[in-house]
Write an enzyme that holds these catalytic residues in place. Structure first.
Site, PDB file in Angstrom:
ATOM      1  N   LYS A 163      42.556  15.454  10.346  1.00  0.00           N
ATOM      2  CA  LYS A 163      42.196  16.714   9.701  1.00  0.00           C
ATOM      3  C   LYS A 163      42.002  16.458   8.206  1.00  0.00           C
ATOM      4  O   LYS A 163      42.840  15.794   7.570  1.00  0.00           O
ATOM      5  CB  LYS A 163      43.316  17.736   9.905  1.00  0.00           C
ATOM      6  CG  LYS A 163      43.513  18.153  11.359  1.00  0.00           C
ATOM      7  CD  LYS A 163      42.357  19.005  11.879  1.00  0.00           C
ATOM      8  CE  LYS A 163      42.713  19.638  13.220  1.00  0.00           C
ATOM      9  NZ  LYS A 163      41.607  20.455  13.761  1.00  0.00           N
ATOM     10  N   LYS A 262      34.584  23.750  23.854  1.00  0.00           N
ATOM     11  CA  LYS A 262      35.911  24.238  24.260  1.00  0.00           C
ATOM     12  C   LYS A 262      35.702  25.386  25.228  1.00  0.00           C
ATOM     13  O   LYS A 262      34.997  26.346  24.894  1.00  0.00           O
ATOM     14  CB  LYS A 262      36.705  24.740  23.055  1.00  0.00           C
ATOM     15  CG  LYS A 262      37.200  23.649  22.126  1.00  0.00           C
ATOM     16  CD  LYS A 262      38.079  24.211  21.027  1.00  0.00           C
ATOM     17  CE  LYS A 262      38.431  23.119  20.026  1.00  0.00           C
ATOM     18  NZ  LYS A 262      39.133  23.651  18.838  1.00  0.00           N
TER      19      LYS A 262
HETATM   20  O1  OSB Z   1      39.639  22.420  15.338  1.00  0.00           O
HETATM   21  O2  OSB Z   1      39.598  21.202  17.050  1.00  0.00           O
HETATM   22  C1  OSB Z   1      40.178  22.007  16.341  1.00  0.00           C
HETATM   23  C2  OSB Z   1      43.741  22.447  17.550  1.00  0.00           C
HETATM   24  C3  OSB Z   1      43.876  23.809  17.456  1.00  0.00           C
HETATM   25  C4  OSB Z   1      42.830  24.568  16.986  1.00  0.00           C
HETATM   26  C5  OSB Z   1      41.650  23.956  16.599  1.00  0.00           C
HETATM   27  C6  OSB Z   1      41.498  22.582  16.701  1.00  0.00           C
HETATM   28  C7  OSB Z   1      42.578  21.812  17.166  1.00  0.00           C
HETATM   29  C8  OSB Z   1      42.500  20.358  17.234  1.00  0.00           C
HETATM   30  C9  OSB Z   1      43.128  19.511  18.267  1.00  0.00           C
HETATM   31  O3  OSB Z   1      41.940  19.724  16.380  1.00  0.00           O
HETATM   32  C10 OSB Z   1      43.567  20.033  19.533  1.00  0.00           C
HETATM   33  C11 OSB Z   1      44.212  19.224  20.573  1.00  0.00           C
HETATM   34  O4  OSB Z   1      44.309  18.002  20.507  1.00  0.00           O
HETATM   35  O5  OSB Z   1      44.647  19.900  21.521  1.00  0.00           O
HETATM   36 MG    MG Z   2      37.764  21.410  15.375  1.00  0.00          MG
END
Ligand code: OSB
Ligand code: MG
Length: 368
Positions: A163, A262
């Site tokens: 991130k 997603k």
């Molecule tokens: O932005 O992909 C995203 C998790 C929660 C909300 C948004 C995101 C994420 C993640 C990883 O980056 C999620 C995971 O590994 O389950």
């Molecule tokens: Mg993302």
């Protein structure tokens, strides 16, 4: 399909370690498990992936429960269906609320696959027998990130996502690349930048990232197309793609070169598959995103990621990435960097009822 009941289980589990982004810190996960049972006692499961607060999308656990209870379940009750694809047009009378819709829709897909004694992956048209697994590092310092990366590489993960945001980008990635010059790595900004940051973002071309995910506004398609022309690094869209039409527009405008699909964000498996099929035709690689989910949603993601257009490792990690003990049995495991697509009917994982009850907050039953 003769559905006779729908049950909603609201659950809550602490994460093994906090998940930090510039928008929010998640240390406890609430979720909704949907169980749909037919007249023969066959049960299908889905999972609502909205968070407790609306930091990632506008939905929350409470809004999902409201939509399910007051609109979606009553619609299904009044309009019996014979195929999960029928839910798409049925739910069209209700605007958005994609995660609430997907929670129920995915449960119906699992039920449908079990009624036909077929793995859900096969019902969806999946071809992969195993899927390449990636993992997300979501922390606030380079030293913590380096420790986690070391552990995840040891566990076999094939791609690392970190991130980033304006206070944690160039220096942070320099530290990581100094230690790991060659690993497949990408960065997710969760909309932390604007077009004014174009030089900052161009500088990230130095790191040979696989892609940069969602650098600009969560609902933008236009400005990403301007940014993509300036960057060597491919842009991957996440938040901006909530429907098939968004995917079509983003690809037509050149707003991205990769899409993160997603199931919850786009309203279910039907829409997810439509986006996949379109991207396959347009030669846009896709990968399956994650929502810090429990095992049911993880299992649906595995079935989806078995489709042929999922050619790069996504965010489907092992149950143990987040949980001390997951709510499915067996748990999702990563072996040599891969997750095996199950051969059993439906999602191919059993619900661990004991664990589900341990973390249960409330339960609601709707008899049809
Ligand atoms: O932005 O992909 C995203 C998790 C929660 C909300 C948004 C995101 C994420 C993640 C990883 O980056 C999620 C995971 O590994 O389950
Ligand atoms: Mg993302």
């Amino acid at each position: 399909m003769k559905i006779v009941s729908v049950e909603l289980f609201v659950i809550q589990m602490p994460l093994r370690s906090p998940f930090l982004t510039h928008l929010s810190t998640v240390d406890t996960r609430e979720g909704i498990i949907v169980k749909v049972t037919n007249k023969d006692g066959i049960a299908g499961y889905g999972e609502g992936v909205a968070f407790s607060s609306p930091w990632y999308t506008e939905e929350t656990v409470s809004t999902s429960l409201h939509m399910l209870t007051d609109f979606l379940i009553p619609l299904l009750q009044k309009n019996p269906i014979n195929h999960p694809e029928n839910l798409h047009s049925l739910f069209n009378s209700i605007r958005r609320n994609h995660m609430a819709k997907a929670a129920l829709e995915t449960a119906v897909w699992d039920l449908f696959a079990k009624i036909h004694s077929q793995p859900l992956s096969k019902i969806l048209g999946g071809t992969h027998t195993e899927i390449a697994s990636g993992v997300v590092v979501a922390t606030d310092s380079a030293s913590k990130a380096l420790k986690q990366i070391e552990q995840y590489l040891d566990e076999g993960y094939q791609r690392i996502k970190v991130k980033i945001h304006p206070n944690q980008d160039y220096f942070f990635l320099t530290e990581i690349r100094r230690n790991y010059p060659d690993i497949p790595i990408m960065a997710d900004a969760n909309s932390a930048y604007s077009l004014e940051d174009v030089d900052r973002l161009k500088a990230l071309d130095d790191f040979n990232l696989l892609m940069i995910e969602q650098p600009l506004a969560q609902d933008d398609i236009l400005e990403h197309s301007i940014l993509q022309k300036e960057l060597k690094t491919p842009i991957c869209l996440d938040e901006s793609i909530v429907s098939f039409d968004d995917a079509r527009k983003a690809i037509e405008f050149g707003s991205c070169k990769v899409i993160n699909i997603k199931v919850g964000r786009v309203g279910g498996l039907y829409e997810a598959k439509r986006i996949h099929d379109y991207c396959l035709e347009k030669e846009i690689p896709v990968w399956c995103g994650g929502m810090i989910e429990f095992g049911i949603s993880r299992a649906h993601n595995i079935a989806l990621a078995s489709l042929p257009g999922f050619t790069i490792p996504g965010d489907i990690s092992a149950s143990s990435r987040f949980w001390e003990e997951d709510i499915i049995s067996p748990e999702v495991v990563v072996e040599n960097g891969f997750i095996t697509v199950p051969n059993q009917p439906g999602i191919g994982f059993n619900v661990n009822e004991k664990r589900l009850n341990e973390i249960l907050l409330t339960k609601k039953t709707f008899q049809f």
